[in-house]
Scaffold this motif. Structure first.
Motif, PDB file in Angstrom:
ATOM      1  N   GLN A   1       3.060  -4.817  53.916  1.00 13.26           N
ATOM      2  CA  GLN A   1       4.214  -5.515  54.464  1.00 13.26           C
ATOM      3  C   GLN A   1       5.312  -4.581  54.957  1.00 13.26           C
TER       4      GLN A   1
ATOM      5  N   TYR B   1       8.466 -18.595  42.798  1.00 12.40           N
ATOM      6  CA  TYR B   1       9.228 -19.028  43.977  1.00 12.40           C
ATOM      7  C   TYR B   1       9.667 -20.491  43.901  1.00 12.40           C
TER       8      TYR B   1
ATOM      9  N   TRP C   1      12.367 -10.055  45.210  1.00 11.59           N
ATOM     10  CA  TRP C   1      11.562  -9.920  46.416  1.00 11.59           C
ATOM     11  C   TRP C   1      12.486 -10.238  47.570  1.00 11.59           C
TER      12      TRP C   1
ATOM     13  N   PHE D   1      13.160 -11.869  53.848  1.00 12.87           N
ATOM     14  CA  PHE D   1      13.373 -11.965  52.395  1.00 12.87           C
ATOM     15  C   PHE D   1      14.255 -10.841  51.856  1.00 12.87           C
TER      16      PHE D   1
ATOM     17  N   GLU E   1       5.762 -10.796  56.714  1.00 10.67           N
ATOM     18  CA  GLU E   1       5.425 -11.806  55.708  1.00 10.67           C
ATOM     19  C   GLU E   1       4.066 -12.452  56.006  1.00 10.67           C
ATOM     20  N   TRP E   2       2.990 -11.699  55.885  1.00  9.19           N
ATOM     21  CA  TRP E   2       1.628 -12.223  55.960  1.00  9.19           C
ATOM     22  C   TRP E   2       1.436 -13.151  57.158  1.00  9.19           C
TER      23      TRP E   2
ATOM     24  N   HIS F   1      -2.305  -5.227  46.176  1.00 10.08           N
ATOM     25  CA  HIS F   1      -1.480  -6.299  46.731  1.00 10.08           C
ATOM     26  C   HIS F   1      -2.180  -6.772  48.010  1.00 10.08           C
ATOM     27  N   TRP F   2      -3.462  -7.147  47.837  1.00 13.02           N
ATOM     28  CA  TRP F   2      -4.256  -7.903  48.820  1.00 13.02           C
ATOM     29  C   TRP F   2      -4.901  -7.116  49.958  1.00 13.02           C
TER      30      TRP F   2
ATOM     31  N   ASN G   1      -1.749  -8.076  42.180  1.00 14.37           N
ATOM     32  CA  ASN G   1      -0.681  -8.994  42.536  1.00 14.37           C
ATOM     33  C   ASN G   1      -1.264 -10.371  42.839  1.00 14.37           C
ATOM     34  N   GLU G   2      -0.810 -11.356  42.125  1.00 17.50           N
ATOM     35  CA  GLU G   2      -1.105 -12.766  42.417  1.00 17.50           C
ATOM     36  C   GLU G   2      -2.569 -13.028  42.760  1.00 17.50           C
TER      37      GLU G   2
ATOM     38  N   ASN H   1       5.641 -13.843  38.939  1.00 18.06           N
ATOM     39  CA  ASN H   1       6.212 -14.063  40.269  1.00 18.06           C
ATOM     40  C   ASN H   1       6.492 -15.553  40.399  1.00 18.06           C
TER      41      ASN H   1
ATOM     42  N   GLU I   1       8.637 -10.821  40.843  1.00 20.03           N
ATOM     43  CA  GLU I   1       9.072 -11.266  42.183  1.00 20.03           C
ATOM     44  C   GLU I   1       9.881 -12.534  42.038  1.00 20.03           C
TER      45      GLU I   1
HETATM   46  C1  FCB Z   1       4.418 -13.557  47.228  1.00 26.54           C
HETATM   47  C2  FCB Z   1       3.770 -12.245  47.629  1.00 26.54           C
HETATM   48  C3  FCB Z   1       4.688 -11.326  48.372  1.00 26.54           C
HETATM   49  C4  FCB Z   1       5.561 -12.076  49.358  1.00 26.54           C
HETATM   50  C5  FCB Z   1       6.252 -13.227  48.694  1.00 26.54           C
HETATM   51  C6  FCB Z   1       7.187 -13.997  49.600  1.00 26.54           C
HETATM   52  O1  FCB Z   1       3.433 -14.524  47.037  1.00 26.54           O
HETATM   53  O2  FCB Z   1       3.303 -11.573  46.480  1.00 26.54           O
HETATM   54  O3  FCB Z   1       3.910 -10.337  48.994  1.00 26.54           O
HETATM   55  O4  FCB Z   1       4.790 -12.485  50.430  1.00 26.54           O
HETATM   56  O5  FCB Z   1       5.282 -14.102  48.176  1.00 26.54           O
END
Ligand code: FCB
Length: 437
Positions: A18, A287, A394, A410, A401-402, A119-120, A163-164, A285, A347
């Motif tokens: 990223q 959100y 984060w 962010f 952002e992916w 991280h993916w 990560n996730e 993490n 995060e």
């Molecule tokens: C999470 C990811 C991070 C970023 C945030 C917004 O799921 O780990 O890389 O994209 O969301």
């Protein structure tokens, strides 16, 4: 803001693909995100991470921003395809050299390096051999962890394996909106198990190389059941098992929960012991919460997601729900009791359409309110007895952002992508005052 315990870790997070750019520099191999981002229609603005924030070349400037922020820790990720360009074989020295410089710069600035290994951004060559659907990827991951810790294990202060893994399974392999873009729905379960197996093997590999603590960063979303029928309750439980328990129950020695898609044939004898290798910290993490009700007849899913009313929303349209963070931390504590290691929020943050004003200043009061609310929620959880020892925003920088490309900002620091100019937002000053206090 109430006082936090002494030693509480104040940090910010980023990830390699990223922010780094420089995707073909110094022998880095291609990753699944390089491939995916090039496929037409995958990324909303058609962009890629080829340049991103050009952090690879500007890491010294970014480290100075961290020092100015006064944070005690910086969570970044290591790009596996820099360390092993094809996902196998000896360590690629030029790739590790970059992280060596970064880590030394952080230590010189008084900032603890916190490194995430995955991280993916899986090396593309491993994807071609089946990626995380292939059990062998778990062993490859442990080898990569070993090579990386051999070089950086003396200086990284906290290691995070994955990560996730839930998001990588569900978006990457379940519905295909993230790389590698597979649409397997519940047949994606091997991706869960092989990631967790890789985590467990990597924990052992790291322990052999470093005395620093080891963690995983999971994504959690407290479930808000919408409707009150038995079917709604069953749907909420199924979603909770999938999102909140599948990647935590086995880690903490409970074995897998009864989750949709679970395939016992994928789990070999002895795997559950490997998965449950003790960790020192659970990364959380968070959100937003998720609204769930029973699915319509004929739906391929055992639940339906519904928007939650009554919350303000970020530019991502995610509800702003700090109460969900408190609820989640208390739930982890209730669920796992003494088996729960200290938790760090690895995060937490929000996207808003931040635009510089005529003087070039970027004022982001919504982000300040967001962080204020979420930190108060953490404080309430600590007061209620949950062992929370850190909080990472984060993100340090606006970044790629992916699937949303450059459309979601962010950062505590605004990035003007054409010029790569960094401008700290008002939230940067706010967080600095808090972290310094
Ligand atoms: C999470 C990811 C991070 C970023 C945030 C917004 O799921 O780990 O890389 O994209 O969301």
């Amino acid at each position: 803001m109430p006082d936090f315990p002494t030693g509480f870790r104040w940090g910010v997070s980023t990830s390699a693909y990223q922010i780094e750019g420089a995707t073909t520099v110094d022998g880095r191999g291609p990753s699944i995100w390089d491939t995916f981002a090039r496929e037409p229609g995958r990324i909303v603005d058609g962009s890629t991470g080829d340049e991103a924030c050009d952090h690879y070349h500007r890491h010294a400037e970014d480290t100075a921003l961290l020092a100015g922020l006064g944070v005690s820790a910086y969570r970044f990720s290591i790009a596996w395809p820099r360390v092993q360009p094809t996902g196998a074989g000896p360590a690629h020295t030029a790739g590790l050299d970059f992280y060596d410089r970064l880590v030394d710069g952080l230590l010189a600035a008084g900032v603890d390096p916190v490194a995430t290994l995955f991280h993916w951004d899986l090396p593309q060559a491993l994807e071609e051999a089946g990626g995380w659907l292939n059990r062998d990827t778990a062993a490859r991951f442990a080898e990569y962890a070993d090579l990386t810790a051999a070089r950086l294990g003396d200086r990284v202060k906290l290691w995070i394996t994955l990560n996730e893994p839930f998001i990588h399974m569900s978006l990457g392999h379940g519905i295909g909106t993230h790389a590698p873009g597979r649409m397997l729905l519940f047949d994606a379960f091997p991706v869960a198990h092989h990631q967790l197996l890789g985590h467990g093997l990597a924990v052992d590999a790291l322990r052999a190389r470093t005395a620093s603590p080891v963690a995983i960063a999971n994504n959690y979303s407290p479930v808000r059941q919408v409707g009150d029928t038995d079917a709604d309750r069953a749907a909420a439980q199924a979603y909770d098992a999938l999102h909140n328990r599948l990647f935590t129950d086995p880690l903490l020695g409970r074995g897998y929960p009864d989750a949709p898609g679970l395939d016992p044939a994928v789990i070999h004898d002895g795997d559950l012991d490997v998965l449950a290798a003790p960790i020192d910290v659970l990364g959380v993490n968070y959100y937003n919460p998720t609204g769930i009700r029973a699915p319509e007849e004929g739906s391929p899913l055992p639940f339906e997601m519904v928007p939650l009313d009554g919350y303000p929303r970020t530019a991502f349209d995610w509800p702003v729900a700090p109460d969900g963070l408190r609820e989640l931390l208390l739930q982890l504590h209730d669920r796992y009791g003494d088996a729960l290691p200290p938790v760090q929020v690895t995060e937490s943050g929000c996207a808003y359409d931040d635009v510089p004003d005529a003087q070039g200043r970027v004022d982001d009061p919504e982000r300040i309110a967001y962080l204020d609310g979420h930190l108060r929620a953490v404080h309430e959880a600590i007061t209620a007895g949950v062992p929370v020892t850190g909080y990472f925003v984060w993100s340090l920088l606006d970044n790629w952002e992916w699937a949303e490309g450059f459309t979601k900002r962010f950062g505590l620091v605004h990035v003007d992508y054409p010029t790569q100019r960094r401008t700290p937002k008002s939230s940067y000053a706010w967080f600095r005052d808090l972290a310094r206090r």
